[in-house]
Every structure is written in structure tokens, then in C-alpha cells.
Design a protein around this motif. Structure first.
Motif, PDB file in Angstrom:
ATOM      1  N   SER A 150       0.832  -1.197   0.000  1.00 60.07           N
ATOM      2  CA  SER A 150       0.000   0.000   0.000  1.00 60.07           C
ATOM      3  C   SER A 150       0.872   1.253   0.000  1.00 60.07           C
ATOM      4  CB  SER A 150      -0.959   0.004   1.196  1.00 60.07           C
ATOM      5  OG  SER A 150      -0.250   0.032   2.411  1.00 60.07           O
ATOM      6  N   TYR A 151       0.262   2.355  -0.440  1.00 54.40           N
ATOM      7  CA  TYR A 151       0.986   3.595  -0.672  1.00 54.40           C
ATOM      8  C   TYR A 151       0.280   4.780  -0.013  1.00 54.40           C
ATOM      9  CZ  TYR A 151       2.865   0.210  -3.845  1.00 54.40           C
ATOM     10  OH  TYR A 151       3.418  -0.944  -4.334  1.00 54.40           O
ATOM     11  N   GLY A 152      -0.560   4.469   0.951  1.00 49.92           N
ATOM     12  CA  GLY A 152      -1.289   5.479   1.696  1.00 49.92           C
ATOM     13  C   GLY A 152      -2.274   4.789   2.618  1.00 49.92           C
ATOM     14  N   GLU A 153      -2.946   5.557   3.465  1.00 47.38           N
ATOM     15  CA  GLU A 153      -3.897   4.998   4.417  1.00 47.38           C
ATOM     16  C   GLU A 153      -5.204   5.792   4.366  1.00 47.38           C
ATOM     17  OE1 GLU A 153      -1.185   3.284   8.009  1.00 47.38           O
ATOM     18  OE2 GLU A 153      -1.135   5.468   7.747  1.00 47.38           O
ATOM     19  N   PHE A 154      -6.309   5.130   4.717  1.00 42.71           N
ATOM     20  CA  PHE A 154      -7.610   5.785   4.744  1.00 42.71           C
ATOM     21  C   PHE A 154      -7.817   6.508   6.074  1.00 42.71           C
ATOM     22  CE2 PHE A 154      -8.261   2.319   1.681  1.00 42.71           C
ATOM     23  CZ  PHE A 154      -8.870   3.001   0.630  1.00 42.71           C
ATOM     24  N   ASN A 155      -8.397   7.686   6.012  1.00 39.77           N
ATOM     25  CA  ASN A 155      -8.698   8.427   7.245  1.00 39.77           C
ATOM     26  C   ASN A 155      -9.694   7.678   8.132  1.00 39.77           C
ATOM     27  OD1 ASN A 155      -7.022  10.608   6.602  1.00 39.77           O
ATOM     28  ND2 ASN A 155      -8.641  11.678   5.477  1.00 39.77           N
ATOM     29  N   GLY A 156     -10.551   6.876   7.511  1.00 40.32           N
ATOM     30  CA  GLY A 156     -11.579   6.175   8.270  1.00 40.32           C
ATOM     31  C   GLY A 156     -11.188   4.816   8.791  1.00 40.32           C
ATOM     32  N   ASP A 157      -9.918   4.449   8.699  1.00 44.00           N
ATOM     33  CA  ASP A 157      -9.481   3.144   9.207  1.00 44.00           C
ATOM     34  C   ASP A 157      -9.814   2.999  10.692  1.00 44.00           C
ATOM     35  OD1 ASP A 157      -8.519   2.362   6.768  1.00 44.00           O
ATOM     36  OD2 ASP A 157      -6.404   2.702   7.231  1.00 44.00           O
ATOM     37  N   GLU A 158     -10.313   1.829  11.069  1.00 44.94           N
ATOM     38  CA  GLU A 158     -10.679   1.540  12.453  1.00 44.94           C
ATOM     39  C   GLU A 158      -9.717   0.571  13.132  1.00 44.94           C
ATOM     40  OE1 GLU A 158     -15.479   2.120  11.599  1.00 44.94           O
ATOM     41  OE2 GLU A 158     -14.642   0.112  11.834  1.00 44.94           O
ATOM     42  N   ASN A 181       7.742  -9.003   1.492  1.00 46.33           N
ATOM     43  CA  ASN A 181       8.157  -7.807   0.761  1.00 46.33           C
ATOM     44  C   ASN A 181       7.062  -6.749   0.809  1.00 46.33           C
ATOM     45  OD1 ASN A 181       9.992  -6.339  -1.159  1.00 46.33           O
ATOM     46  ND2 ASN A 181       8.204  -6.544  -2.486  1.00 46.33           N
ATOM     47  N   ASN A 182       5.800  -7.175   0.695  1.00 46.45           N
ATOM     48  CA  ASN A 182       4.698  -6.217   0.786  1.00 46.45           C
ATOM     49  C   ASN A 182       4.641  -5.566   2.163  1.00 46.45           C
ATOM     50  OD1 ASN A 182       4.002  -6.751  -1.835  1.00 46.45           O
ATOM     51  ND2 ASN A 182       2.142  -7.903  -1.355  1.00 46.45           N
ATOM     52  N   ILE A 183       4.911  -6.344   3.203  1.00 44.37           N
ATOM     53  CA  ILE A 183       4.963  -5.758   4.547  1.00 44.37           C
ATOM     54  C   ILE A 183       6.028  -4.673   4.594  1.00 44.37           C
ATOM     55  CG2 ILE A 183       5.543  -6.181   6.971  1.00 44.37           C
ATOM     56  CD1 ILE A 183       4.307  -8.939   6.700  1.00 44.37           C
ATOM     57  N   TYR A 184       7.210  -4.967   4.057  1.00 43.97           N
ATOM     58  CA  TYR A 184       8.305  -3.992   4.079  1.00 43.97           C
ATOM     59  C   TYR A 184       7.936  -2.740   3.267  1.00 43.97           C
ATOM     60  CZ  TYR A 184      12.896  -1.879   3.571  1.00 43.97           C
ATOM     61  OH  TYR A 184      13.934  -0.994   3.586  1.00 43.97           O
ATOM     62  N   VAL A 185       7.407  -2.948   2.056  1.00 42.41           N
ATOM     63  CA  VAL A 185       7.026  -1.822   1.200  1.00 42.41           C
ATOM     64  C   VAL A 185       6.019  -0.929   1.915  1.00 42.41           C
ATOM     65  CG1 VAL A 185       5.754  -1.213  -0.907  1.00 42.41           C
ATOM     66  CG2 VAL A 185       7.561  -2.941  -0.997  1.00 42.41           C
ATOM     67  N   GLN A 218      11.552   8.474  -5.215  1.00 43.44           N
ATOM     68  CA  GLN A 218      11.834   9.596  -4.314  1.00 43.44           C
ATOM     69  C   GLN A 218      10.942   9.586  -3.076  1.00 43.44           C
ATOM     70  OE1 GLN A 218      11.829  13.414  -6.249  1.00 43.44           O
ATOM     71  NE2 GLN A 218      12.361  14.540  -4.392  1.00 43.44           N
ATOM     72  N   ARG A 219       9.644   9.341  -3.251  1.00 42.03           N
ATOM     73  CA  ARG A 219       8.712   9.388  -2.121  1.00 42.03           C
ATOM     74  C   ARG A 219       8.270   8.014  -1.649  1.00 42.03           C
ATOM     75  NH1 ARG A 219       3.629  12.827  -3.044  1.00 42.03           N
ATOM     76  NH2 ARG A 219       3.374  12.197  -0.869  1.00 42.03           N
ATOM     77  N   PHE A 220       8.256   7.033  -2.527  1.00 44.70           N
ATOM     78  CA  PHE A 220       7.714   5.724  -2.192  1.00 44.70           C
ATOM     79  C   PHE A 220       8.655   4.622  -2.662  1.00 44.70           C
ATOM     80  CE2 PHE A 220       4.032   8.484  -3.028  1.00 44.70           C
ATOM     81  CZ  PHE A 220       3.340   8.359  -1.824  1.00 44.70           C
ATOM     82  N   ILE A 221       8.460   3.441  -2.103  1.00 41.87           N
ATOM     83  CA  ILE A 221       9.004   2.248  -2.734  1.00 41.87           C
ATOM     84  C   ILE A 221       7.820   1.455  -3.270  1.00 41.87           C
ATOM     85  CG2 ILE A 221      11.095   2.200  -1.336  1.00 41.87           C
ATOM     86  CD1 ILE A 221       9.908  -0.041   0.289  1.00 41.87           C
ATOM     87  N   VAL A 222       8.019   0.794  -4.407  1.00 35.28           N
ATOM     88  CA  VAL A 222       6.924   0.165  -5.139  1.00 35.28           C
ATOM     89  C   VAL A 222       7.218  -1.317  -5.329  1.00 35.28           C
ATOM     90  CG1 VAL A 222       5.568   0.191  -7.272  1.00 35.28           C
ATOM     91  CG2 VAL A 222       6.451   2.338  -6.334  1.00 35.28           C
ATOM     92  N   ASP A 223       6.189  -2.125  -5.138  1.00 33.73           N
ATOM     93  CA  ASP A 223       6.281  -3.583  -5.235  1.00 33.73           C
ATOM     94  C   ASP A 223       6.330  -4.000  -6.701  1.00 33.73           C
ATOM     95  OD1 ASP A 223       6.112  -6.321  -4.422  1.00 33.73           O
ATOM     96  OD2 ASP A 223       3.945  -6.270  -4.746  1.00 33.73           O
TER      97      ASP A 223
END
Length: 287
Positions: A150-158, A181-185, A218-223
Motif C-alpha cells: 500500500s501507498y497510503g492509508e484511509f482516514n476512516g481506518d478503524e 516484501n509487501n509488509i516492508y514496502v 523519491q517518495r515511495f518504494i513500489v512492489d
């Protein structure tokens, strides 16, 4: 203790994805690969070279199916046309289990052809688990879900991602395909401790592990699955084996695919890390 649905009568160790550039090498050289993973949707066809090659592979190797199109997080429910085609392939391959991604990907019949992240809410747990239970019952084979990058989070996460993964797996009574690898990313992109994630995952539900490489921007790492596995991901893998025991492991390499020998050599590195983890696990048990 591991879920017996994913261990009884199945002895899997190190595998790699079955990819087109390697078809000829595999068929002619018959390398000692423990097993191959296929992307189910690539073989859900009526005929052609892909199925012809698959049948020859099945004569010599164990094959496990991994999907990208089930979309259990879709609010509209499961797609039975997809499941019917998938079940035909399950009967052909005799896969010991089937896996797909914990994601959504379609709206009102329009497919995104992407692995879109699910909001981590209790309602999403309920609906996703319902879809997974229906799919597993229909397919009549054990089902495991993979954590996506994932590359961001939802404001409504519970809840956290790892809590969501555990809640869904428990509510649906399915296994987990743990992609370290997904956990690390996701941990780098979203700023959490990957070991905290890993240590929360219910070890008894882990049916399979994925390892892979990724790309750093630059801002993210991608799977991207187009590089060798880096040391921090290997360390997560070692910890996963220490917690889960001997679990089937697969290396994914899907972009800029090198020679078969390079891919297989990278996959076999897992055996050294696995041996070290099992030794640590045995030491903890003895203590």
C-alpha cells in the motif's frame, strides 16, 4: 500449530513463479524446482500454448494457483462467472490450495485490473469475510489471502492493517499468504514497524510466504518484483519462518525477468535464511 488444510499430504519447500521466458528452459532442462506458482488468470482460457505448456509442467511438477482477480473486498459480492472458470482450472491443476489478494478491484461491473486497498473497517471485515467464505465453499479447495502493498492509508481506518488481516482470516476461516516484501514496502510508505506487523500475524494461519524485490523512488518504494530481495526483507522472512515454522516459500520475479538460473539462484537463498530461522525456533523451543 499450522492449519492442517495447508500441510496434510503436501511437502512444499522453495518455488518460483512459472513465467513465459522460462518455459523452454524448464521443459528441456527439468530443473529441480520444488514447485511452481501460476497466475490463475493467465490459464483461465479455452486452449493455446499456455495450457499446453501447463499440462506438460503438471506432468512433472506440483503447481499452486495464485490469483489476481477474485477481489474479495468488492462490496458487490463475489463474481460467480470468475469462480466457475477458476474452478475448472483448479480441477485441471489439482492445486493443494488457491490464493488471491486481500483487495478490491471492480465497481458496478467495471474492472480496474488493479489490487486496490480495502479500508480497514469492521464493516469491510464482515463483507470481505463473507465473500471469502462463499468463494472457498464454491471452489472446494482451501483458500489463502495475501496482504497487498500500500501507498497510503484511509482516514476512516478503524484498525491497523495487521489487525484487519487477522480479523478477516479468522472470520472467513481462510489461510494467509504472507508477503514479507509487501509488509516492508507498506511499512516504509506508511511509517510503521514491519516487525510489529509480522509478530501480530496469526502464525497458525500462514499457508505460504512470498519474497520479492521492489523499486525505490523519491517518495515511495513500489512492489515491482523486478529486483533481487534486499537484506531487510530477508530478515523479515527469517522472522516469519521463526514464528511459523517450515512454510512453503515462493520468489516472485515479474519485471525485467532475468535468466532462469538467476531467478532460481535468488529463490534458493531462502534455504539459508530458513535454516537459520528453524535453528532459532528450535532453540526457543528447547529453552
Amino acid at each position: 500449530m499450522s492449519d492442517p488444510r495447508f500441510t496434510s499430504g503436501v511437502e512444499l519447500s522453495t518455488g518460483i513463479g512459472l513465467r513465459v521466458p522460462h518455459y523452454d528452459h524448464i521443459l528441456s532442462e527439468k530443473p529441480p524446482v520444488g514447485w511452481f506458482e501460476i497466475i490463475s488468470e493467465n490459464y483461465m482460457v479455452e486452449g493455446g500454448r499456455a495450457l499446453a505448456v501447463l499440462d506438460r509442467i503438471l506432468d512433472q511438477y506440483r503447481v499452486v494457483q495464485h490469483g489476481v482477480g477474485m477481489y474479495p473486498g468488492d462490496a458487490g459480492g463475489v463474481k460467480f462467472d470468475h469462480l466457475r472458470r477458476l474452478k475448472r482450472l483448479v480441477r485441471r491443476t489439482k492445486t493443494p490450495w488457491i490464493s488471491d489478494h486481500l483487495c478490491w478491484g471492480s465497481v458496478d461491473g467495471t474492472m480496474s485490473h488493479d489490487l486496490l486497498p480495502i479500508p480497514f473497517t469492521f464493516e469491510a471485515v464482515r463483507k470481505t469475510a463473507e465473500n471469502l467464505r462463499i468463494a472457498q465453499d464454491f471452489l472446494e479447495v482451501p483458500l489463502a489471502v495475501e496482504n497487498v502493498s500500500s501507498y497510503g492509508e484511509f482516514n476512516g481506518d478503524e484498525m491497523t492493517e495487521w489487525e484487519f488481516l487477522a480479523e478477516v482470516a479468522e472470520a472467513a476461516d481462510v489461510g494467509i499468504l504472507l508477503d514479507v516484501n509487501n509488509i516492508y514496502v507498506s511499512s516504509i510508505n506508511n511509517g510503521f514497524d514491519p516487525m510489529t506487523y509480522l509478530d501480530f500475524v496469526p502464525a497458525e494461519r500462514v499457508a505460504q510466504i512470498h519474497i520479492a524485490g521492489h523499486s525505490r523512488y523519491q517518495r515511495f518504494i513500489v512492489d515491482t518484483h523486478d529486483h533481487p530481495v534486499i537484506d531487510p526483507v530477508w530478515k523479515l522472512y527469517e522472522r516469519a519462518i521463526e514464528r511459523c515454522g517450515h512454510v512453503a516459500t515462493l520468489l516472485e520475479w515479474d519485471g525485467r525477468i532475468p535468466s532462469f538460473e538467476e531467478v532460481w539462484g535468488e529463490a534458493k537463498k531462502s534455504e539459508t535464511w530458513r535454516a537459520a530461522a528453524i535453528e532459532k525456533r528450535s532453540g526457543h523451543a528447547a529453552a
